[in-house]
Design an enzyme around this catalytic site. Sequence first.
Site, PDB file in Angstrom:
ATOM      1  CG  ASN A   9      -1.768   1.193   1.365  1.00 31.28           C
ATOM      2  OD1 ASN A   9      -1.793   2.040   0.469  1.00 31.28           O
ATOM      3  ND2 ASN A   9      -2.487   1.307   2.473  1.00 31.28           N
ATOM      4  CE  LYS A  11      -0.330   3.095   4.748  1.00 33.08           C
ATOM      5  NZ  LYS A  11      -0.288   3.150   6.194  1.00 33.08           N
ATOM      6  CG  HIS A  99      -5.992   1.547   5.373  1.00 32.27           C
ATOM      7  ND1 HIS A  99      -5.588   2.481   6.299  1.00 32.27           N
ATOM      8  CD2 HIS A  99      -4.921   0.749   5.151  1.00 32.27           C
ATOM      9  CE1 HIS A  99      -4.321   2.255   6.610  1.00 32.27           C
ATOM     10  NE2 HIS A  99      -3.894   1.201   5.934  1.00 32.27           N
ATOM     11  CD  GLU A 101      -3.172   5.261   6.817  1.00 33.67           C
ATOM     12  OE1 GLU A 101      -3.176   5.329   5.581  1.00 33.67           O
ATOM     13  OE2 GLU A 101      -2.217   4.796   7.476  1.00 33.67           O
ATOM     14  CD  GLU A 171      -3.335  -2.520   7.316  1.00 34.80           C
ATOM     15  OE1 GLU A 171      -2.417  -2.835   6.559  1.00 34.80           O
ATOM     16  OE2 GLU A 171      -3.793  -1.366   7.381  1.00 34.80           O
ATOM     17  N   GLY A 177       2.544   2.268  10.905  1.00 33.51           N
ATOM     18  CA  GLY A 177       3.478   3.391  10.775  1.00 33.51           C
ATOM     19  C   GLY A 177       4.162   3.770  12.077  1.00 33.51           C
ATOM     20  CB  SER A 217       5.386  -1.689  12.128  1.00 34.22           C
ATOM     21  OG  SER A 217       4.951  -0.360  12.370  1.00 34.22           O
TER      22      SER A 217
END
Length: 254
Positions: A9, A11, A99, A101, A171, A177, A217
């Site tokens: 991904n 992003k 996701h 985000e 996730e 991250g 991560s």
Amino acid sequence: MRQNFVAGNWKMNLTLPEAQALTIELMELLKADLTAARPQVVVCPSFPLLMAVGQLLGDSGNPALGAQNFHQKESGAYTGEVSAKQLQSVGCEYVILGHSERRQQFHEDDTLLAEKLKTALTAGLKPIFCVGETLETREADETFDYIGQQLAAGLFHLSKEEFGGLVIAYEPIWAIGTGRTASSEQAQEVHAFIRAQVAAAYDAATAADTTILYGGSCNAQNARELFSQPDVDGGLIGGASLKSRDFVEIVKSF
Ligand code: 13P
């Protein structure tokens, strides 16, 4: 179909020349490491890069092209939006959905995700559907309830046939991250839980056939340990997918 699987991904990163350079490096490294047992590899660039990256990937289907988002309606007066059918028409096979985000920053809730899921399937895209808990939820010992709810509300309205082409990604939000990866035991117990929920919603054969990825991560150092867990079928990779060598090391971690 359950299979070893690694998706990158990207992003909101990379300009066109950077994306082209990364794709060319990736293709070279993957070619050098060609084995019959190579997992399914997918890269998910931003919209303006899709066609150029797709042209470099070619039409072998592995690596495949994926998108990161689309609008829930099929077409129409939605200025600035992109449809699932448009993605399919430029060579996308996969699309990331749910996701964290997008759930957190763009307020995508279960109702919207359910609608998007149907639109993706109608357009012939294979969704990579993400679930995962916040640190607060984990510390309150509510991870399983929370993920069970995300699966029930977002996914289990699909028929067994519709569910067939789907990939699930676990996730944990606290691992995205942050450099703080879930331990392989933590990943395994949630993956086993997800598989059990799929078995309960559909049947054991469907659960045994579902690809479940870990994301958060994941890198060239920890991928092998994570992927060795019985219910972890691969990874959805953010930061480490932007470095060709690291990403290919992860692809080789089965
Ligand atoms: P990182 O690998 O950068 O933690 O991102 C994970 C992710 O969000 C992939 O979708």
